[in-house]
Design an enzyme around this catalytic site. Sequence first.
Site, PDB file in Angstrom:
ATOM      1  N   GLU A  41      53.972  22.401  31.796  1.00 40.35           N
ATOM      2  CA  GLU A  41      53.229  22.004  30.594  1.00 40.35           C
ATOM      3  C   GLU A  41      54.077  22.142  29.339  1.00 40.35           C
ATOM      4  O   GLU A  41      54.837  23.100  29.201  1.00 40.35           O
ATOM      5  CB  GLU A  41      52.022  22.929  30.397  1.00 40.35           C
ATOM      6  CG  GLU A  41      50.882  22.657  31.327  1.00 40.35           C
ATOM      7  CD  GLU A  41      49.696  23.576  31.038  1.00 40.35           C
ATOM      8  OE1 GLU A  41      48.823  23.658  31.900  1.00 40.35           O
ATOM      9  OE2 GLU A  41      49.655  24.219  29.977  1.00 40.35           O
TER      10      GLU A  41
ATOM     11  N   CYS B 216      55.571  23.840  22.070  1.00 38.83           N
ATOM     12  CA  CYS B 216      55.580  25.030  22.921  1.00 38.83           C
ATOM     13  C   CYS B 216      56.202  24.638  24.261  1.00 38.83           C
ATOM     14  O   CYS B 216      55.704  23.729  24.925  1.00 38.83           O
ATOM     15  CB  CYS B 216      54.144  25.519  23.108  1.00 38.83           C
ATOM     16  SG  CYS B 216      54.012  26.908  24.234  1.00 38.83           S
TER      17      CYS B 216
ATOM     18  N   CYS C 136      55.345  32.349  37.076  1.00 39.58           N
ATOM     19  CA  CYS C 136      55.807  33.555  36.371  1.00 39.58           C
ATOM     20  C   CYS C 136      55.604  34.773  37.263  1.00 39.58           C
ATOM     21  O   CYS C 136      54.526  34.956  37.814  1.00 39.58           O
ATOM     22  CB  CYS C 136      55.048  33.729  35.061  1.00 39.58           C
ATOM     23  SG  CYS C 136      55.633  35.136  34.095  1.00 39.58           S
TER      24      CYS C 136
ATOM     25  N   CYS D  51      50.649  38.933  34.506  1.00 33.49           N
ATOM     26  CA  CYS D  51      49.680  39.622  33.652  1.00 33.49           C
ATOM     27  C   CYS D  51      48.266  39.270  34.104  1.00 33.49           C
ATOM     28  O   CYS D  51      48.009  38.133  34.528  1.00 33.49           O
ATOM     29  CB  CYS D  51      49.884  39.222  32.190  1.00 33.49           C
ATOM     30  SG  CYS D  51      51.536  39.610  31.612  1.00 33.49           S
TER      31      CYS D  51
ATOM     32  N   CYS E 292      46.358  36.057  32.539  1.00 30.19           N
ATOM     33  CA  CYS E 292      47.082  34.812  32.280  1.00 30.19           C
ATOM     34  C   CYS E 292      47.083  33.886  33.495  1.00 30.19           C
ATOM     35  O   CYS E 292      47.267  34.340  34.621  1.00 30.19           O
ATOM     36  CB  CYS E 292      48.523  35.163  31.897  1.00 30.19           C
ATOM     37  SG  CYS E 292      49.578  33.731  31.666  1.00 30.19           S
TER      38      CYS E 292
ATOM     39  N   CYS F   4      47.157  28.171  27.411  1.00 30.77           N
ATOM     40  CA  CYS F   4      48.198  28.375  28.411  1.00 30.77           C
ATOM     41  C   CYS F   4      47.708  28.241  29.850  1.00 30.77           C
ATOM     42  O   CYS F   4      46.871  28.998  30.303  1.00 30.77           O
ATOM     43  CB  CYS F   4      48.732  29.786  28.171  1.00 30.77           C
ATOM     44  SG  CYS F   4      50.300  30.104  28.882  1.00 30.77           S
TER      45      CYS F   4
HETATM   46  N1  SAH Z   1      55.875  35.240  29.100  1.00 32.70           N
HETATM   47  C1  SAH Z   1      55.962  35.287  27.693  1.00 32.70           C
HETATM   48  C2  SAH Z   1      55.765  33.944  27.032  1.00 32.70           C
HETATM   49  C3  SAH Z   1      54.719  33.056  27.622  1.00 32.70           C
HETATM   50  S1  SAH Z   1      53.046  33.615  27.422  1.00 32.70           S
HETATM   51  C4  SAH Z   1      54.989  36.303  27.137  1.00 32.70           C
HETATM   52  O1  SAH Z   1      54.156  36.814  27.880  1.00 32.70           O
HETATM   53  O2  SAH Z   1      55.085  36.613  25.949  1.00 32.70           O
HETATM   54  C5  SAH Z   1      52.823  33.283  25.705  1.00 32.70           C
HETATM   55  C6  SAH Z   1      51.626  33.952  25.078  1.00 32.70           C
HETATM   56  O3  SAH Z   1      50.421  33.376  25.584  1.00 32.70           O
HETATM   57  C7  SAH Z   1      51.580  35.441  25.374  1.00 32.70           C
HETATM   58  O4  SAH Z   1      51.384  36.215  24.228  1.00 32.70           O
HETATM   59  C8  SAH Z   1      50.408  35.515  26.306  1.00 32.70           C
HETATM   60  O5  SAH Z   1      49.875  36.766  26.262  1.00 32.70           O
HETATM   61  C9  SAH Z   1      49.489  34.404  25.800  1.00 32.70           C
HETATM   62  N2  SAH Z   1      48.442  34.034  26.759  1.00 32.70           N
HETATM   63  C10 SAH Z   1      48.540  33.919  28.090  1.00 32.70           C
HETATM   64  N3  SAH Z   1      47.334  33.621  28.639  1.00 32.70           N
HETATM   65  C11 SAH Z   1      46.455  33.540  27.629  1.00 32.70           C
HETATM   66  C12 SAH Z   1      45.045  33.272  27.546  1.00 32.70           C
HETATM   67  N4  SAH Z   1      44.333  33.019  28.624  1.00 32.70           N
HETATM   68  N5  SAH Z   1      44.469  33.287  26.319  1.00 32.70           N
HETATM   69  C13 SAH Z   1      45.195  33.532  25.213  1.00 32.70           C
HETATM   70  N6  SAH Z   1      46.513  33.788  25.228  1.00 32.70           N
HETATM   71  C14 SAH Z   1      47.156  33.790  26.417  1.00 32.70           C
HETATM   72 FE1  SF4 Z   2      54.000  35.534  32.486  1.00 31.62          FE
HETATM   73 FE2  SF4 Z   2      51.644  34.890  31.430  1.00 31.62          FE
HETATM   74 FE3  SF4 Z   2      52.443  37.425  31.442  1.00 31.62          FE
HETATM   75 FE4  SF4 Z   2      53.660  35.666  29.813  1.00 31.62          FE
HETATM   76  S1  SF4 Z   2      51.514  36.315  29.694  1.00 31.62           S
HETATM   77  S2  SF4 Z   2      54.615  37.215  31.134  1.00 31.62           S
HETATM   78  S3  SF4 Z   2      53.556  33.828  31.100  1.00 31.62           S
HETATM   79  S4  SF4 Z   2      52.004  36.183  33.274  1.00 31.62           S
END
Ligand code: SAH
Ligand code: SF4
Length: 373
Positions: free
Chosen positions: A92, A105, A112, A116, A119, A341
């Site tokens: 994406e 972006c 990944c 987390c 996510c 995301c």
């Molecule tokens: N892996 C890196 C960059 C990609 S994620 C990181 O974690 O920073 C980029 C941002 O999107 C991060 O701050 C992450 O916490 C946020 N993000 C991921 N899933 C999300 C969701 N469902 N709602 C809002 N923000 C989200």
């Molecule tokens: Fe990976 Fe999503 Fe965690 Fe960023 S927020 S490190 S993309 S799992």
Amino acid sequence: MIKSSLYGLTLEQLRNWLPEHGQKKSRASRIWEWLYQERVHDFTGMSDVRQECLDVLSEHFTMNSLSEHVKQESSDGTVKFLLRLQDGNLIETVLMRQKYGLTVCVTTQVGCNIGCSFCASGLIKKSRDLSAGEIVEQIMHVQRHLDAAGQGELVTNVVVMGIGEPFDNFEHMSNFIEVIKDRKGLALAAKRITVSTSGLPDKIKEFADSSLQVNLAISLHAPNNELRTHIMKINRAFPIEQLMDAVDYYLEKTNKRIMFEYILLRDVNDQREHASELAELLSSRKSMVSVNLIPYNPVDEHSQYQRSTEESILGFYDTLKKNNINSTVRMEHGTDIDAACGQLRSKQMKNNAEAKANGKSDVKTDAGRLAMG
Ligand code: SAH
Ligand code: SF4
């Protein structure tokens, strides 16, 4: 054979590559102009470059490692692109219209490994890193979308916040930044480029030591180890103390500010006491940090989390403000088109799975090949 992308070479690397393949070094600048100013779509468009040089380039490189699979446009001007890589994986890329410019972006990995708990990316393990060229081509794809509209608009800002952990693909991410910063190329200003990491301390230090000098954002999401480990399992390997040690190293070394990202999850990390604890954690670094509060975008597979109430968001913001911590609440873009995301990919994946179950799989992807972010 899958060829690598010409967009992955820095100007310096192209200057070195040409003589190694019997071509004049001096052609590199003109080739770059065709790539980044004229923005031709393929080698045949480089009309004043000798055919022999084009032949040797096209023998080794592609200019099209991405193709558009789906494009969704939101009423607020956000455009989400689901792009297909040469190996069939989908990623994406999002274009957002903001007061201060047009932000893209980008994705850095297919999936990944950080996983987390909130996510969509974490749902599928990383299958591979993107090459520098595949990351640059995401910007070019969006720029060409703007070019086609004929309004003369340019991409002005880049956030490395798509699928994947950029610091787990450090070398390609660095090369990508070198390319897009180059004054003879897209000439994006370092202050308009932001890399977001889940917080890998050694890489934060390496980033501080590098010549990249673009902005750093760190996904913190909790003010203490217990809660952070619950939300982000990476915290077990790299607890907050180690992260803050790297933060202090970065601040000392670069004298640049850091933005902490903090997703607000209802009744999990969004109470005033969490905000006070966060303020305390950041208190000695107040002048050099800011907090970006992110309203959570619900992900179906993570139904344990809900979006915070407006009252909690304001309460959190207010507590930080009273403690003199700079903070902002992130504006949302494209909520009507799954711009959060991983959501478009998530949906596409489900559609494909359903189509397969119904015996009418016309899309060549499956869950394992679909990048999540
Ligand atoms: N892996 C890196 C960059 C990609 S994620 C990181 O974690 O920073 C980029 C941002 O999107 C991060 O701050 C992450 O916490 C946020 N993000 C991921 N899933 C999300 C969701 N469902 N709602 C809002 N923000 C989200
Ligand atoms: Fe990976 Fe999503 Fe965690 Fe960023 S927020 S490190 S993309 S799992």
